[in-house]
Design a protein around this motif. Sequence first.
Motif, PDB file in Angstrom:
ATOM      1  N   GLU A 239       0.846  -1.192   0.000  1.00  0.00           N
ATOM      2  CA  GLU A 239       0.000   0.000   0.000  1.00  0.00           C
ATOM      3  C   GLU A 239       0.880   1.240   0.000  1.00  0.00           C
ATOM      4  OE1 GLU A 239      -3.301   2.263   2.864  1.00  0.00           O
ATOM      5  OE2 GLU A 239      -2.548   0.275   3.394  1.00  0.00           O
ATOM      6  N   ILE A 240       0.476   2.248  -0.741  1.00  0.00           N
ATOM      7  CA  ILE A 240       1.168   3.536  -0.717  1.00  0.00           C
ATOM      8  C   ILE A 240       0.565   4.377   0.399  1.00  0.00           C
ATOM      9  CG2 ILE A 240       1.589   5.680  -1.983  1.00  0.00           C
ATOM     10  CD1 ILE A 240       1.650   4.045  -4.553  1.00  0.00           C
ATOM     11  N   LEU A 241       1.412   4.791   1.338  1.00  0.00           N
ATOM     12  CA  LEU A 241       0.942   5.594   2.463  1.00  0.00           C
ATOM     13  C   LEU A 241       1.027   7.087   2.168  1.00  0.00           C
ATOM     14  CD1 LEU A 241       2.623   3.701   5.458  1.00  0.00           C
ATOM     15  CD2 LEU A 241       0.289   3.433   4.571  1.00  0.00           C
ATOM     16  N   PHE A 242       2.186   7.526   1.674  1.00  0.00           N
ATOM     17  CA  PHE A 242       2.417   8.946   1.426  1.00  0.00           C
ATOM     18  C   PHE A 242       3.245   9.127   0.163  1.00  0.00           C
ATOM     19  CE2 PHE A 242       2.524   8.310   6.075  1.00  0.00           C
ATOM     20  CZ  PHE A 242       1.420   9.058   6.437  1.00  0.00           C
ATOM     21  N   THR A 243       3.060  10.255  -0.488  1.00  0.00           N
ATOM     22  CA  THR A 243       3.913  10.626  -1.620  1.00  0.00           C
ATOM     23  C   THR A 243       4.271  12.100  -1.508  1.00  0.00           C
ATOM     24  OG1 THR A 243       1.885  10.952  -2.944  1.00  0.00           O
ATOM     25  CG2 THR A 243       3.092   8.904  -3.261  1.00  0.00           C
ATOM     26  N   GLY A 271      -1.547  12.371  -8.295  1.00  0.00           N
ATOM     27  CA  GLY A 271      -0.261  12.906  -8.722  1.00  0.00           C
ATOM     28  C   GLY A 271      -0.245  14.412  -8.855  1.00  0.00           C
ATOM     29  N   ARG A 272      -1.191  15.080  -8.228  1.00  0.00           N
ATOM     30  CA  ARG A 272      -1.214  16.553  -8.255  1.00  0.00           C
ATOM     31  C   ARG A 272      -0.513  17.100  -7.010  1.00  0.00           C
ATOM     32  NH1 ARG A 272      -4.295  18.733 -12.195  1.00  0.00           N
ATOM     33  NH2 ARG A 272      -5.770  17.345 -13.243  1.00  0.00           N
ATOM     34  N   ILE A 302       1.759  15.792 -12.186  1.00  0.00           N
ATOM     35  CA  ILE A 302       2.942  15.018 -12.544  1.00  0.00           C
ATOM     36  C   ILE A 302       2.523  13.929 -13.529  1.00  0.00           C
ATOM     37  CG2 ILE A 302       4.730  13.474 -11.686  1.00  0.00           C
ATOM     38  CD1 ILE A 302       4.629  14.971  -9.044  1.00  0.00           C
ATOM     39  N   ASP A 303       3.138  13.925 -14.690  1.00  0.00           N
ATOM     40  CA  ASP A 303       2.773  12.966 -15.732  1.00  0.00           C
ATOM     41  C   ASP A 303       3.203  11.542 -15.345  1.00  0.00           C
ATOM     42  OD1 ASP A 303       1.768  15.045 -17.204  1.00  0.00           O
ATOM     43  OD2 ASP A 303       3.559  15.285 -18.452  1.00  0.00           O
TER      44      ASP A 303
END
Length: 382
Positions: A239-243, A271-272, A302-303
Amino acid sequence: MKKKIMNYWWKKRFLEQSTYVLPVFQVDMDRYKMCTSKKSPRQIRKEIKILQKYWNSYPFQYFRFDMYRNDCTLSIEEMKDYTSYYFFGHLFWVYSYKQYHDLIQNKFFCYTLFKGFNENQAKILFLCVDSYIYDIYNNPISDTNVEILLKQTFAPKLFFKPNKGSWGIGIIVFKRDNAGDYRDHNNEQLNAEYIRKHLIKDDYFLQEGIIQSKSMSDIYPEAVNTIRVMTSCFNQKPEILFTMLHMGKGGAQIDNASSGGIFIDVDKETGRLGEHAFEHGLKQNIYTHHPDTGILFKGYQIDGWNILKEFVLRNALKMRELNYVGWDIALTDSGPLLVELNARPDTELLQAPKGGVRKNFNVEPSEWFSKNDWHLNWVRNY
């Protein structure tokens, strides 16, 4: 007598932790001293005491996030959700990684592992350690082979990085000139002689520079701006928690916040970019636009975001023995590249735009101190 003993104990603990932590928070402590709108000394002492008891370590986060100010609206329970740097650095990450810590810490080992996984990553040319130079298969190589490897690369930049470094400290950048040679900021040419003179006794590796995608270069073109992704993996469910996005500024060729870069929250689904970027001191300067390129952060797309998410989740599953991993990912026209993994991802940076993240890591400090081996993990020095 008991009170004197406890005061002595806490003073001793404070001094021990200060040696390790205080340099990281010195800017925040200086800001506290200069602040003219503090809470009453009594209230500050009370809140510090509560947080210190809760985390079993001195709450430097109290100063980093300006909890001492009159205009701070956080309740004491909300303050507890801001993680302790010392607790995470000396206990949580160490315990979470266990025997795999050295694998994450050693960037060359990590590179070798993901090369075996056949995953895209920033290319390493060779390694320098213990007065020897090794190729990517860990075989000793001659100075002649070093020169050949340097002539075979056409990357615009090369980076010498400490194999077990962090925070961007010790990185040396070489730019390719018109003759095809690589030179440092003093115009010294990179060759076998340079390595023997400056680097051979250290533990360094040479990595090719990355040509990032247009959407990343438009934000800041002088450095490779990397996405920091924090993942968890339990029961084979990554799981992705933070970016977050790390960016260079001011002509710097690296993006580390501790080396003058800035960072900003990224919506992990879209991705914004978020609205505000922060510096290492967190409350020093806050940016709505990039100070060099003028790019407006809020809503910037972000592309290739879905491809990045798939890349990270796929690799988090491959590293499933680690419950948590901090990934640094670069985006290129050919897709995401793994730059490095982080042995101690900095939760301080996460909390600047997001607030306290204790609950995201399911941490209840009192439970950790009931573990039989917590003390060994606490005092172990990496």
